[in-house]
Design a protein around this motif. Sequence first.
Motif: not given
Length: 245
Positions: A139, A142-144, A155, A158-160, A198
């Motif tokens: 996760r 992927k967000f990075r 931040q 903010e990761v799911y 995002p």
Amino acid sequence: MNDWKDFFYLSIGERRALILLLILIAIGLILLIWGDILYDRQQAAAPVATERTEPPIDTRAADRPAYASPPSDSRPRHTAYRRSYRRESLGERVRRLTDRRPHYPHREKLSPGQTLELNAADTVALQKVPGIGPYYARRIAKFRALLGGFARVEQLSEVYGVDEEKYTELAPWFTVNPRLIRRLAVNRLSEDSLRRHPYINYYQAKVIVRLRRKNGPISGWSELSLLEEFSDADRARLEPYLSFE
């Protein structure tokens, strides 16, 4: 009144056939009884083996040289294997057969005081952080990738799947180097590419492309700040990610 006599009346041919059938039946019974008698006589006459017959002695064996069998001490013994073997208990066997949870390989965790650079760590390195397994590592990575890199440790929240409690647990283990961020070329990217970020929504990506077509390349935040689609909070979030070159 004589109908019943006619019913039992047989012709000469029928009588002969009936007599022949009775004779064959009688012969069959005689043969069957005689066969049983012969079988019983054979069983009674058969000798009963009361003693075990010894195999013939090979006289040539006396002429052969006698070799002593190797001493028992010379035979290989797997004592080390036997000592290390431990029989599985019933409880361990039940747990092994009924436990359907995925088993991940053990990974060494960071010691207190150690940190990871959030933009440089891959999923394997991320799993060294206490509280991060394969799920959270994927996760975060992927967000990075969607962001282009982390500008601040905050931040991570903010990761799911990372709630406030999880963020408080993870934050002390990371540092961030903003120079590793991949910036978005505002004056070259298409509308679809811009809104994949995002922090950029559909209307912001649309107004950027429209402003660029109308006035040419955008020089910086001084122009974007004049648009109602971009607030001060948007500028604070997006400033590390936009390039106006």
